[in-house]
Design a protein around this motif. Structure first.
Motif, PDB file in Angstrom:
ATOM      1  N   LEU A   1      -1.386   4.263   4.868  1.00  7.96           N
ATOM      2  CA  LEU A   1      -2.150   3.496   5.844  1.00  7.96           C
ATOM      3  C   LEU A   1      -2.842   4.518   6.738  1.00  7.96           C
ATOM      4  CD1 LEU A   1      -2.485   0.453   6.491  1.00  7.96           C
ATOM      5  CD2 LEU A   1      -0.780   0.748   8.268  1.00  7.96           C
ATOM      6  N   GLY A   2      -4.173   4.500   6.737  1.00  3.98           N
ATOM      7  CA  GLY A   2      -4.917   5.503   7.496  1.00  3.98           C
ATOM      8  C   GLY A   2      -4.580   6.910   7.035  1.00  3.98           C
TER       9      GLY A   2
ATOM     10  N   ILE B   1      -6.628   5.377  12.355  1.00  2.46           N
ATOM     11  CA  ILE B   1      -7.174   4.045  12.078  1.00  2.46           C
ATOM     12  C   ILE B   1      -7.911   3.456  13.279  1.00  2.46           C
ATOM     13  CG2 ILE B   1      -5.361   3.600  10.376  1.00  2.46           C
ATOM     14  CD1 ILE B   1      -4.089   1.664  12.266  1.00  2.46           C
ATOM     15  N   PHE B   2      -7.838   4.123  14.436  1.00  2.00           N
ATOM     16  CA  PHE B   2      -8.471   3.549  15.623  1.00  2.00           C
ATOM     17  C   PHE B   2      -9.838   4.183  15.890  1.00  2.00           C
ATOM     18  CE2 PHE B   2      -3.934   2.913  16.193  1.00  2.00           C
ATOM     19  CZ  PHE B   2      -3.900   1.541  16.412  1.00  2.00           C
TER      20      PHE B   2
ATOM     21  N   TYR C   1      -7.333  -3.307  14.447  1.00  2.00           N
ATOM     22  CA  TYR C   1      -7.548  -2.008  13.792  1.00  2.00           C
ATOM     23  C   TYR C   1      -6.526  -1.766  12.689  1.00  2.00           C
ATOM     24  CZ  TYR C   1     -11.165  -0.527  17.036  1.00  2.00           C
ATOM     25  OH  TYR C   1     -12.339  -0.420  17.730  1.00  2.00           O
ATOM     26  N   THR C   2      -5.252  -2.152  12.934  1.00  2.00           N
ATOM     27  CA  THR C   2      -4.260  -1.929  11.880  1.00  2.00           C
ATOM     28  C   THR C   2      -4.560  -2.813  10.670  1.00  2.00           C
ATOM     29  OG1 THR C   2      -2.716  -3.613  12.688  1.00  2.00           O
ATOM     30  CG2 THR C   2      -2.489  -1.420  13.605  1.00  2.00           C
ATOM     31  N   TYR C   3      -5.036  -4.045  10.916  1.00  2.00           N
ATOM     32  CA  TYR C   3      -5.365  -4.926   9.790  1.00  2.00           C
ATOM     33  C   TYR C   3      -6.566  -4.392   9.014  1.00  2.00           C
ATOM     34  CZ  TYR C   3      -2.113  -8.724  10.955  1.00  2.00           C
ATOM     35  OH  TYR C   3      -0.988  -9.476  11.171  1.00  2.00           O
TER      36      TYR C   3
ATOM     37  N   VAL D   1       0.844  -1.200   0.000  1.00  2.00           N
ATOM     38  CA  VAL D   1       0.000   0.000   0.000  1.00  2.00           C
ATOM     39  C   VAL D   1       0.881   1.253   0.000  1.00  2.00           C
ATOM     40  CG1 VAL D   1      -1.884  -1.116   1.248  1.00  2.00           C
ATOM     41  CG2 VAL D   1      -0.110   0.072   2.529  1.00  2.00           C
TER      42      VAL D   1
ATOM     43  N   SER E   1       0.556  -4.579  28.739  1.00  2.00           N
ATOM     44  CA  SER E   1      -0.403  -4.183  27.704  1.00  2.00           C
ATOM     45  C   SER E   1      -0.468  -2.673  27.574  1.00  2.00           C
ATOM     46  CB  SER E   1      -1.801  -4.762  27.912  1.00  2.00           C
ATOM     47  OG  SER E   1      -2.019  -5.164  29.185  1.00  2.00           O
TER      48      SER E   1
ATOM     49  N   MET F   1       0.376   0.487  19.518  1.00  2.00           N
ATOM     50  CA  MET F   1      -0.697   1.315  19.010  1.00  2.00           C
ATOM     51  C   MET F   1      -0.159   2.653  18.499  1.00  2.00           C
ATOM     52  SD  MET F   1      -4.196   2.342  20.898  1.00  2.00           S
ATOM     53  CE  MET F   1      -3.464   3.344  22.127  1.00  2.00           C
TER      54      MET F   1
ATOM     55  N   ALA G   1      -7.329  -1.285   8.594  1.00  2.00           N
ATOM     56  CA  ALA G   1      -6.816  -0.205   7.755  1.00  2.00           C
ATOM     57  C   ALA G   1      -6.080  -0.775   6.550  1.00  2.00           C
ATOM     58  CB  ALA G   1      -5.879   0.690   8.570  1.00  2.00           C
ATOM     59  N   LEU G   2      -5.285  -1.831   6.789  1.00  2.00           N
ATOM     60  CA  LEU G   2      -4.488  -2.418   5.712  1.00  2.00           C
ATOM     61  C   LEU G   2      -5.374  -3.109   4.680  1.00  2.00           C
ATOM     62  CD1 LEU G   2      -1.575  -2.904   4.809  1.00  2.00           C
ATOM     63  CD2 LEU G   2      -1.554  -4.973   6.191  1.00  2.00           C
TER      64      LEU G   2
ATOM     65  N   GLU H   1      -7.378  -0.815   2.452  1.00  2.00           N
ATOM     66  CA  GLU H   1      -6.532  -0.253   1.398  1.00  2.00           C
ATOM     67  C   GLU H   1      -6.281  -1.292   0.301  1.00  2.00           C
ATOM     68  OE1 GLU H   1      -4.954   3.270   0.290  1.00  2.00           O
ATOM     69  OE2 GLU H   1      -5.625   2.969   2.350  1.00  2.00           O
TER      70      GLU H   1
ATOM     71  N   TYR I   1       1.171   3.380  14.962  1.00  2.00           N
ATOM     72  CA  TYR I   1       0.265   3.563  13.825  1.00  2.00           C
ATOM     73  C   TYR I   1      -0.460   4.887  13.968  1.00  2.00           C
ATOM     74  CZ  TYR I   1       1.252  -1.289  12.832  1.00  2.00           C
ATOM     75  OH  TYR I   1       1.902  -2.445  12.539  1.00  2.00           O
TER      76      TYR I   1
ATOM     77  N   ILE J   1      -5.701  -3.807  19.104  1.00  2.00           N
ATOM     78  CA  ILE J   1      -4.787  -2.895  18.407  1.00  2.00           C
ATOM     79  C   ILE J   1      -4.437  -3.435  17.025  1.00  2.00           C
ATOM     80  CG2 ILE J   1      -2.478  -1.886  18.455  1.00  2.00           C
ATOM     81  CD1 ILE J   1      -2.756  -1.924  21.548  1.00  2.00           C
TER      82      ILE J   1
ATOM     83  N   VAL K   1      -6.084  -6.892  24.594  1.00  2.00           N
ATOM     84  CA  VAL K   1      -5.680  -5.531  24.226  1.00  2.00           C
ATOM     85  C   VAL K   1      -4.896  -5.537  22.915  1.00  2.00           C
ATOM     86  CG1 VAL K   1      -4.177  -3.611  24.879  1.00  2.00           C
ATOM     87  CG2 VAL K   1      -5.705  -4.608  26.568  1.00  2.00           C
ATOM     88  N   PHE K   2      -3.916  -6.441  22.823  1.00  2.00           N
ATOM     89  CA  PHE K   2      -3.134  -6.523  21.586  1.00  2.00           C
ATOM     90  C   PHE K   2      -4.017  -6.901  20.407  1.00  2.00           C
ATOM     91  CE2 PHE K   2       1.360  -5.780  21.786  1.00  2.00           C
ATOM     92  CZ  PHE K   2       1.650  -5.766  23.124  1.00  2.00           C
TER      93      PHE K   2
END
Lengths: 291, 267
Positions: A78-79, A221-222, B38-40, A75, A206, A214, B42-43, B46, A217, B35, B31-32
């Motif tokens: 991203l976002g 995107i969140f 959300y990145t996936y 890509v 965490s 987090m 976005a990916l 796209e 990025y 996170i 939690v992970f």
């Protein structure tokens, strides 16, 4: 005899409170330094292993970044963010977390120490417990992550076409140091939580490692609720998102004004207060596991 | 056989006693999971269909891999530190003296640990993920059965690699450097950071042939139905079984070299 004892007890508070507190801080730093020096000497006994760990530590962040790089082989954005822009986010939060981890990272071992009772030995030593816990098993190899983070950050700043002002130039180092302080405060709070919950080091992870993943990025995107959480509840957004968005000249998705980018040091201070209060409450509530 | 079952049950019970640590781990995995999810999103927004997955499959990848993470000890936390410690202190002599095979003993204990982690740390994050995101979990019970076989084979491969690392303590006095390198490699090459099918070109083919692919990528693809038909399933499981045999064999060789090196001090 009794009179003499009373006299001493009464005489002690004659030293101004502020000065005593400064004395304790100095004492704490000295103790911290001594323990750190001891661990560095001990690490250097196995030099091959040390070299491998520094390399391994730097490689962790490198492979992390390689994964992002591979994403960008598919890509362009991203976002809405380009690779150098994400590298700025990545490098700054990695350097901050690396610094916090180097200086305070082993506070998460306190759960183990509570369980096996070895915290007792720390309580009787004439060095503040927090200094001992923070310096416990001090790992110089963590410089690897700091170096990697700064390297990626340097590449980002070199590549990006930023409209530099004096304020923005100043903001970059402030962001790294304040970010490290925010992570360190979270680590202290996490350690305090372990007095209550027992061996719960992963909860701390965490917020620190998870938080940093987090912050690598773009915030776009969140989900908005998540952004509100890391801005107003656990203010991780001040580690790098808000300063970096300002440097990049991008608006904050929550619509906060630009000057909040400069608040990171204040926020760091503000989170240290409850964290240190929680820590003191934790140490006071500590009941040894006994023998 | 009964002995090893008892050892495995011991491994299961041992980890079951760490209630808070398990709860904390579940929290972290969840939690992970959020996170990374959300990145996936976005990916994959796209680039729909990236790596051969649609968005629901990519999200399934995220959450199931969070569920397998602790069981496969992909980020450490297995037994290799313990072997290294026992070699350092000399307690390994006691292990060698037992009327049981060293490798089988540790394999049984690690399988017990993995079984607990699979239940204790695997189910809750997956349920959380399924509630929050649209996942592509199969309904076919046969697919789930194949997945469990594949996960088990993956756990054996993971064990075999970590056993080799543990034995290195006979030559290296301090294993922390090696362990850290091993963690880095297993996170990256298992598909934990990014599915291995997304890795480009020849590099992608290379990483998909390594043993770490057997730990996460192959079970994930079995679950997502990427190895369709009996032939596909046999190839996937055969790949895992092949690596398991090779690495367990290497472990036996290293073990016999290591035990010849042991010097027991009396006293």
């Amino acid at each position: 005899m009794a009179a003499a004892v009373t006299a001493t007890v009464v005489a002690a508070p004659a030293v101004p409170a502020a000065e005593r507190r400064r004395g304790r801080v100095r004492e704490g730093l000295r103790g911290y330094g001594l323990i750190v020096a001891m661990w560095i000497r001990s690490t250097m006994t196995y030099r091959t292993s040390f070299a491998l760990s520094v390399f391994g530590n730097a490689t962790i962040t490198f492979l992390d970044f390689l994964a992002i790089y591979i994403m960008f082989s598919h890509v362009d954005v991203l976002g809405g963010f380009t690779l150098p822009e994400i590298a700025l986010l990545y490098g700054s939060c990695s350097a901050s977390l690396g610094l916090a981890d180097l200086l305070m990272g082993n506070t998460d071992r306190i759960g183990v120490r509570i369980r096996d009772g070895s915290l007792d030995t720390m309580l009787v030593r004439p060095v503040p417990v927090l200094a001992q816990v923070a310096a416990d098993r001090f790992a110089l190899r963590r410089l690897g992550r700091v170096g990697q983070g700064l390297g990626v950050l340097g590449w980002a700043l070199w590549t990006l076409d930023v409209d530099w002002t004096a304020g923005k130039v100043l903001l970059v180092p402030v962001m790294i140091v304040a970010g490290a302080a925010i992570f360190a405060a979270v680590m202290v709070a996490g350690a305090a939580f372990q007095f209550l919950a027992g061996d719960a080091a992963e909860v701390q992870n965490s917020f620190t490692y998870g938080g940093c993943t987090m912050l690598q990025y773009p915030p776009t995107i969140f989900a908005k609720d998540l952004l509100r959480g890391v801005t107003f509840v656990v203010p991780l957004a001040f580690v790098n998102w808000l300063p970096a968005l300002y440097v990049l000249g991008r608006p904050d998705p929550l619509g906060l004004p630009g000057w909040v980018a400069y608040l990171s040091p204040l926020v760091a201070f503000a989170v240290f207060l409850p964290a240190s209060l929680a820590w003191r409450a934790g140490v006071r509530s500590y009941r040894s596991t006994g023998s | 056989m009964r002995l090893y079952l008892a050892v495995a049950a011991g491994g299961f019970r041992r980890y079951a006693t760490y209630g808070t640590a398990t709860a904390a781990g579940v929290f972290t995995n969840t939690v992970f999971g959020f996170i990374v999810a959300y990145t996936y999103i976005a990916l994959w927004e796209e680039r729909p269909g990236l790596g051969g997955y649609d968005q629901a499959q990519a999200l399934t990848f995220v959450w199931v891999s969070q569920s397998l993470l602790a069981a496969g000890a992909l980020i450490g936390g297995g037994f290799q530190e313990e072997i290294q410690e026992r070699v350092r202190t000399g307690d390994i002599a006691v292990d060698l003296y037992r009327p049981a095979d060293l490798q089988m003993w540790w394999l049984a204990a690690d399988m017990g640990r993995a079984a607990f982690q699979l239940l204790g740390r695997g189910l809750v994050p997956l349920v959380a993920g399924a509630l929050a995101f649209p996942l592509a979990l199969p309904v076919d019970p046969l697919r789930w059965l194949l997945f469990l076989v594949s996960v088990t084979l993956g756990l054996v491969v993971s064990f075999a690699v970590r056993y080799l690392l543990g034995l290195l303590a006979f030559w290296l006095m301090d294993g922390s450097g090696i362990n850290m390198m091993a963690t880095v490699v297993s996170i990256f090459f298992s598909g934990m950071l990014l599915p291995l099918t997304v890795f480009p070109g020849g590099f992608g083919e290379f990483v998909r042939a390594l043993p770490w692919a057997a730990m996460l990528q192959v079970p994930m693809d079995v679950l997502l139905g990427k190895h369709a038909g009996a032939g596909g399933a046999a190839r996937a499981l055969g790949f895992q079984a092949g690596w398991a045999l090779v690495l367990l064999g290497a472990g036996r060789l290293l073990q016999s070299a290591a035990t010849r090196k042991v010097v027991v001090q009396g006293g």
